[in-house]
Every structure is written in structure tokens, then in C-alpha cells.
Design a protein around this motif. Structure first.
Motif, PDB file in Angstrom:
ATOM      1  N   ALA A 164       0.824  -1.215   0.000  1.00 56.21           N
ATOM      2  CA  ALA A 164       0.000   0.000   0.000  1.00 56.21           C
ATOM      3  C   ALA A 164       0.857   1.264   0.000  1.00 56.21           C
ATOM      4  CB  ALA A 164      -0.937   0.006   1.206  1.00 56.21           C
ATOM      5  N   ASN A 165       2.052   1.169   0.608  1.00 57.31           N
ATOM      6  CA  ASN A 165       2.925   2.343   0.682  1.00 57.31           C
ATOM      7  C   ASN A 165       4.030   2.329  -0.385  1.00 57.31           C
ATOM      8  OD1 ASN A 165       2.233   4.075   3.216  1.00 57.31           O
ATOM      9  ND2 ASN A 165       2.006   1.949   3.894  1.00 57.31           N
ATOM     10  N   ASN A 166       3.926   1.354  -1.315  1.00 53.70           N
ATOM     11  CA  ASN A 166       4.838   1.265  -2.452  1.00 53.70           C
ATOM     12  C   ASN A 166       6.307   1.214  -2.010  1.00 53.70           C
ATOM     13  OD1 ASN A 166       5.259   1.017  -5.212  1.00 53.70           O
ATOM     14  ND2 ASN A 166       5.612   3.229  -5.477  1.00 53.70           N
ATOM     15  N   ILE A 167       6.550   0.416  -0.971  1.00 54.05           N
ATOM     16  CA  ILE A 167       7.915   0.204  -0.499  1.00 54.05           C
ATOM     17  C   ILE A 167       8.162  -1.299  -0.413  1.00 54.05           C
ATOM     18  CG2 ILE A 167       8.225   2.406   0.715  1.00 54.05           C
ATOM     19  CD1 ILE A 167       7.347   1.085   3.280  1.00 54.05           C
ATOM     20  N   SER A 168       9.436  -1.666  -0.330  1.00 58.48           N
ATOM     21  CA  SER A 168       9.787  -3.093  -0.350  1.00 58.48           C
ATOM     22  C   SER A 168      10.420  -3.511   0.981  1.00 58.48           C
ATOM     23  CB  SER A 168      10.764  -3.376  -1.493  1.00 58.48           C
ATOM     24  OG  SER A 168      11.990  -2.688  -1.270  1.00 58.48           O
ATOM     25  N   TYR A 169      10.444  -4.827   1.215  1.00 59.48           N
ATOM     26  CA  TYR A 169      11.063  -5.369   2.424  1.00 59.48           C
ATOM     27  C   TYR A 169      11.522  -6.785   2.139  1.00 59.48           C
ATOM     28  CZ  TYR A 169       6.901  -8.245   3.230  1.00 59.48           C
ATOM     29  OH  TYR A 169       5.887  -9.164   3.094  1.00 59.48           O
ATOM     30  N   GLU A 170      12.386  -7.286   2.984  1.00 57.73           N
ATOM     31  CA  GLU A 170      12.833  -8.678   2.890  1.00 57.73           C
ATOM     32  C   GLU A 170      12.434  -9.395   4.173  1.00 57.73           C
ATOM     33  OE1 GLU A 170      16.968 -11.245   2.712  1.00 57.73           O
ATOM     34  OE2 GLU A 170      16.972  -9.183   1.961  1.00 57.73           O
ATOM     35  N   PRO A 171      11.527 -10.375   4.099  1.00 55.30           N
ATOM     36  CA  PRO A 171      11.100 -11.066   5.317  1.00 55.30           C
ATOM     37  C   PRO A 171      12.177 -12.005   5.845  1.00 55.30           C
ATOM     38  CG  PRO A 171      10.079 -12.075   3.399  1.00 55.30           C
ATOM     39  CD  PRO A 171      10.841 -10.888   2.898  1.00 55.30           C
ATOM     40  N   VAL A 172      12.291 -12.056   7.170  1.00 56.84           N
ATOM     41  CA  VAL A 172      13.170 -13.020   7.832  1.00 56.84           C
ATOM     42  C   VAL A 172      12.255 -13.892   8.700  1.00 56.84           C
ATOM     43  CG1 VAL A 172      15.121 -13.342   9.408  1.00 56.84           C
ATOM     44  CG2 VAL A 172      15.079 -11.366   7.854  1.00 56.84           C
ATOM     45  N   PRO A 173      11.882 -15.090   8.214  1.00 57.52           N
ATOM     46  CA  PRO A 173      10.892 -15.911   8.923  1.00 57.52           C
ATOM     47  C   PRO A 173      11.443 -16.465  10.243  1.00 57.52           C
ATOM     48  CG  PRO A 173      11.199 -16.631   6.633  1.00 57.52           C
ATOM     49  CD  PRO A 173      12.327 -15.724   6.968  1.00 57.52           C
ATOM     50  N   VAL A 174      10.596 -16.419  11.292  1.00 56.63           N
ATOM     51  CA  VAL A 174      10.934 -17.027  12.590  1.00 56.63           C
ATOM     52  C   VAL A 174       9.728 -17.828  13.059  1.00 56.63           C
ATOM     53  CG1 VAL A 174      12.585 -15.228  13.230  1.00 56.63           C
ATOM     54  CG2 VAL A 174      10.186 -14.974  13.889  1.00 56.63           C
ATOM     55  N   GLU A 175       9.964 -18.831  13.904  1.00 59.57           N
ATOM     56  CA  GLU A 175       8.892 -19.713  14.373  1.00 59.57           C
ATOM     57  C   GLU A 175       8.215 -19.185  15.639  1.00 59.57           C
ATOM     58  OE1 GLU A 175       7.560 -22.661  13.353  1.00 59.57           O
ATOM     59  OE2 GLU A 175       8.657 -22.633  11.456  1.00 59.57           O
ATOM     60  N   THR A 176       9.024 -18.605  16.534  1.00 57.92           N
ATOM     61  CA  THR A 176       8.504 -18.198  17.844  1.00 57.92           C
ATOM     62  C   THR A 176       8.927 -16.772  18.167  1.00 57.92           C
ATOM     63  OG1 THR A 176      10.468 -18.945  19.058  1.00 57.92           O
ATOM     64  CG2 THR A 176       8.732 -20.586  18.675  1.00 57.92           C
ATOM     65  N   ASN A 177       8.294 -16.195  19.182  1.00 59.00           N
ATOM     66  CA  ASN A 177       8.673 -14.851  19.620  1.00 59.00           C
ATOM     67  C   ASN A 177      10.105 -14.838  20.144  1.00 59.00           C
ATOM     68  OD1 ASN A 177       7.635 -12.018  20.272  1.00 59.00           O
ATOM     69  ND2 ASN A 177       8.499 -12.642  22.230  1.00 59.00           N
ATOM     70  N   ALA A 178      10.493 -15.914  20.841  1.00 61.27           N
ATOM     71  CA  ALA A 178      11.855 -15.988  21.379  1.00 61.27           C
ATOM     72  C   ALA A 178      12.879 -15.971  20.247  1.00 61.27           C
ATOM     73  CB  ALA A 178      12.013 -17.258  22.212  1.00 61.27           C
ATOM     74  N   GLU A 179      12.585 -16.692  19.158  1.00 61.59           N
ATOM     75  CA  GLU A 179      13.495 -16.695  18.017  1.00 61.59           C
ATOM     76  C   GLU A 179      13.516 -15.327  17.346  1.00 61.59           C
ATOM     77  OE1 GLU A 179      14.181 -18.878  13.683  1.00 61.59           O
ATOM     78  OE2 GLU A 179      12.534 -19.548  14.966  1.00 61.59           O
ATOM     79  N   GLY A 180      12.341 -14.694  17.241  1.00 59.39           N
ATOM     80  CA  GLY A 180      12.271 -13.359  16.668  1.00 59.39           C
ATOM     81  C   GLY A 180      13.107 -12.368  17.454  1.00 59.39           C
ATOM     82  N   GLN A 181      13.001 -12.435  18.778  1.00 61.52           N
ATOM     83  CA  GLN A 181      13.770 -11.550  19.656  1.00 61.52           C
ATOM     84  C   GLN A 181      15.273 -11.785  19.475  1.00 61.52           C
ATOM     85  OE1 GLN A 181      12.467 -11.478  23.798  1.00 61.52           O
ATOM     86  NE2 GLN A 181      14.587 -11.464  24.481  1.00 61.52           N
ATOM     87  N   GLN A 182      15.650 -13.062  19.439  1.00 63.92           N
ATOM     88  CA  GLN A 182      17.062 -13.422  19.297  1.00 63.92           C
ATOM     89  C   GLN A 182      17.631 -12.931  17.968  1.00 63.92           C
ATOM     90  OE1 GLN A 182      17.745 -17.657  18.974  1.00 63.92           O
ATOM     91  NE2 GLN A 182      19.755 -17.515  19.920  1.00 63.92           N
ATOM     92  N   GLN A 183      16.899 -13.168  16.889  1.00 61.87           N
ATOM     93  CA  GLN A 183      17.356 -12.762  15.562  1.00 61.87           C
ATOM     94  C   GLN A 183      17.447 -11.238  15.444  1.00 61.87           C
ATOM     95  OE1 GLN A 183      18.748 -15.348  14.150  1.00 61.87           O
ATOM     96  NE2 GLN A 183      17.491 -15.609  12.318  1.00 61.87           N
ATOM     97  N   TYR A 184      16.450 -10.564  15.988  1.00 59.53           N
ATOM     98  CA  TYR A 184      16.428  -9.101  15.943  1.00 59.53           C
ATOM     99  C   TYR A 184      17.625  -8.521  16.704  1.00 59.53           C
ATOM    100  CZ  TYR A 184      14.985  -4.363  17.286  1.00 59.53           C
ATOM    101  OH  TYR A 184      14.949  -3.012  17.539  1.00 59.53           O
ATOM    102  N   LEU A 185      17.865  -9.020  17.905  1.00 61.35           N
ATOM    103  CA  LEU A 185      18.974  -8.503  18.720  1.00 61.35           C
ATOM    104  C   LEU A 185      20.334  -8.855  18.102  1.00 61.35           C
ATOM    105  CD1 LEU A 185      17.691  -9.180  22.353  1.00 61.35           C
ATOM    106  CD2 LEU A 185      17.895  -6.980  21.185  1.00 61.35           C
ATOM    107  N   ALA A 186      20.366  -9.956  17.342  1.00 62.84           N
ATOM    108  CA  ALA A 186      21.618 -10.360  16.694  1.00 62.84           C
ATOM    109  C   ALA A 186      21.872  -9.567  15.417  1.00 62.84           C
ATOM    110  CB  ALA A 186      21.580 -11.852  16.379  1.00 62.84           C
ATOM    111  N   GLY A 187      20.902  -8.726  15.011  1.00 55.51           N
ATOM    112  CA  GLY A 187      21.060  -7.913  13.821  1.00 55.51           C
ATOM    113  C   GLY A 187      20.680  -8.611  12.526  1.00 55.51           C
TER     114      GLY A 187
END
Length: 338
Positions: A164-187
Motif C-alpha cells: 500500500a505504501n509502495n515500499i519493499s522489504y525482505e522477510p526473515v521468517p521465525v517460528e517463535t517470539n523468542a526466536e524473533g527476539q534473538q534474531q532481531y537482537l543479533a542484527g
């Protein structure tokens, strides 16, 4: 004759449906334990403490149902589920109800054959980014990598928002919130997206939460609530009205501290019906008259559960907002107990 035969068939079908609908309630009573699906771990909502005891806002709903049905708020087996496994666990009968951050949507209700019994948290999807990224709006995330839990409404909302905002992104799939937190903090990703309440809970667990900012955009409606299987009408009624009892109790000033006194009778007929001193609402559910009093006494009314687990005086720090009672400008509202 043909009309009578059709009516007879409908009656038999209705009886069969009624029998099927009573199955989970009967199973829970016979088992002496409620199997309740929760998230794999989201502090404030559902997570085991240092002693392995589950606690949190969603956990409180499970315990309230167990107290109502079994007379014991601790008679619960908590079953951790991910975005991918939660619906299979419910459909297969592994769990009796799902009480985790699950959004009520058309397809989940109609196509997946689940029944959402109410809303216990009005939420919306947001984004968290490192303050060092220098981003003040989600619309500035063009080309960003975004950590996203699979099997969730957030995947679809994310795609809709960026398109809708005509911008792009690259998804980084994670299974759980804990994995999401870990991946995010790891950059591994520039941003992590999930329900705003989940972001608040996740950020509170960071070593340096002040180094991260939740962006102002809320890009979706995420009405979260407990759900059961379709066709399980009697059981759905029990879970629905247990949740309503917690909400109504707050509205009428019934708390874990005064419930024993109020259970002796009050001048408010609605409170009396709620607590079983008047009428036979418990009997209609296949429970005794004190079912709601036990549910409320298990962990307190809705407001008590909110303040204890995710409120402004907790590390999660959520304000009531839309989750305030309707009498205080929020959306929280229980149908009448009559």
C-alpha cells in the motif's frame, strides 16, 4: 408425512449435535484437568516463571476456566504452541481451548472451523527498531529486513502495508517470539513486527530496552481472544461466559478481595446472578451456582489480571486504552448476566 420425516431428521441431527457439543465439557470433568494451549513464551501474557509455573494474562483465562469447571485453578496442563502448531493442536483435540495471542479473523472462524468466544485484548500490529537505525516511521523502512513469525496474520498485514505504501522489504521468517527476539537482537533483521502488546513484552525483556523504539504506526486490527472448536457449543458457552464473568466483575466492582463478602448477597441483582445467589445460570451451563465466583477468585477480575500481568506498573507497561471498560471510554463490554 414427508414434512414430519424431515422434522424428525432435524430433531435427531439436533440431538446429535447437542451430544457432540457436550463432549469437551464432559472430557474435562472426567479428566479432572484442562488442557489449555498457550504461546511458547511471551512474558506478561504466558510464560513459565523460574519455578516452571506458568503465569500471565492469557494464563489467567485458562485458570479461570479450570476454576469454574473443576473447582481448581491449578488443574491446568499448559501446552505451548507456535503460530504454526496452535490450530492443529486445537483441531486434533490435543487441547480443549486456545488462550494465546490469536487474532479473530473471518477465515479462522469460518474456514478453519474455530469459534472465537470473545475478545480479551484489542490489539494492532506494530514495528520495533533499534534507536540507532534513526527511523521514526514504518514508512521509512523501504528495503528493510523484517523478522516475522510464520503462520500469523502479521505476515499478511506486513505484505499489505508495504504494498500500500509502495515500499519493499525482505522477510526473515521465525517460528517463535523468542526466536524473533534473538534474531532481531543479533542484527539479522532491521525490524521485528508483531502485535503491539507483544512488542511491549518483548522490549521489556531486553537488556537495554531504552535502545529500541516501537514505531508509532499501528497497521491492523488484532482482536485477540480464546477459541474452541466449531460444533462444541456447550463448551464454547462455558469458556465464553467465564471470560464475560471476568469482564463483568470489573464493571460491577467484584474483586478477588471482596468476592467472599459479595457472595453472601448484594442489592445488585446482576451481581447476585453472576455470583449465583439468585437464579440458575450455572445450571444452564452444566455447572454449579458458584462457577463464576470461583473463576473471579482464581486470579481476580479482568482489571486485576491486566494490572498484575501487563499493566502500567509492570515492566510491560501497557495502558488500558481500548481495553478499558466501556464505561471508561474503552471497548470492553460484557453481555448481561440474566
Amino acid at each position: 408425512m414427508k414434512k414430519i420425516a424431515i422434522l424428525g431428521a432435524l430433531t435427531v441431527a439436533g440431538l446429535a449435535a447437542g451430544t457432540a457439543g457436550a463432549a469437551t465439557l464432559d472430557d474435562v470433568k472426567a479428566r479432572g484437568k484442562l488442557n489449555c494451549g498457550v504461546t511458547t513464551g511471551l512474558v506478561g501474557f504466558a510464560a513459565p516463571d523460574a519455578n516452571g509455573e506458568w503465569e500471565g494474562f492469557d494464563v489467567g483465562v485458562c485458570r479461570a476456566v479450570a476454576a469454574a469447571v473443576l473447582g481448581d485453578a491449578n488443574a491446568v496442563e499448559f501446552v505451548p504452541t507456535t503460530g504454526k502448531t496452535r490450530f492443529t493442536a486445537l483441531a486434533s483435540g490435543e487441547i480443549d481451548m486456545l488462550a494465546r495471542n490469536t487474532t479473530w479473523t473471518f477465515s479462522r472462524d469460518v474456514d478453519l472451523k474455530f469459534e472465537f468466544v470473545g475478545i480479551n485484548y484489542y490489539d494492532g500490529q506494530g514495528f520495533i527498531v533499534p534507536k540507532a537505525l534513526g527511523v521514526s516511521s514504518a514508512k521509512e523502512l523501504d528495503g528493510a529486513t523484517v523478522c516475522i513469525q510464520t503462520g500469523t496474520t502479521t505476515e499478511l498485514n506486513l505484505a499489505d502495508f508495504f504494498r500500500a505504501n509502495n515500499i519493499s522489504y525482505e522477510p526473515v521468517p521465525v517460528e517463535t517470539n523468542a526466536e524473533g527476539q534473538q534474531q532481531y537482537l543479533a542484527g539479522a533483521c532491521d525490524s521485528y513486527t508483531t502485535d503491539a502488546s507483544g512488542l511491549a513484552a518483548t522490549r521489556a525483556a531486553f537488556e537495554n530496552p531504552q535502545d529500541h523504539v516501537v514505531l508509532p504506526e499501528i497497521i491492523s486490527k488484532e482482536p485477540l481472544g480464546p477459541l474452541v472448536r466449531h460444533g462444541d457449543n456447550d463448551w464454547g458457552d462455558v469458556v465464553r461466559w467465564t471470560l464475560n464473568a471476568l469482564i463483568a466483575a470489573e464493571e460491577y466492582g467484584v474483586t478477588s478481595a471482596n468476592i467472599e463478602e459479595l457472595s453472601n448477597g448484594t442489592d445488585n441483582p446482576e451481581v447476585n446472578r453472576l455470583l449465583g445467589t439468585e437464579g440458575n445460570l450455572g445450571e444452564m451451563l452444566g455447572l454449579d451456582g458458584e462457577w463464576a465466583a470461583r473463576a473471579i477468585g482464581a486470579g481476580g477480575n479482568y482489571g486485576e489480571l491486566f494490572e498484575k500481568n501487563i499493566g502500567e506498573n509492570t515492566p510491560i507497561g501497557l495502558s488500558r486504552g481500548l481495553n478499558a471498560q466501556w464505561t471508561d471510554g474503552g471497548l470492553l463490554y460484557s453481555p448481561p448476566f440474566r
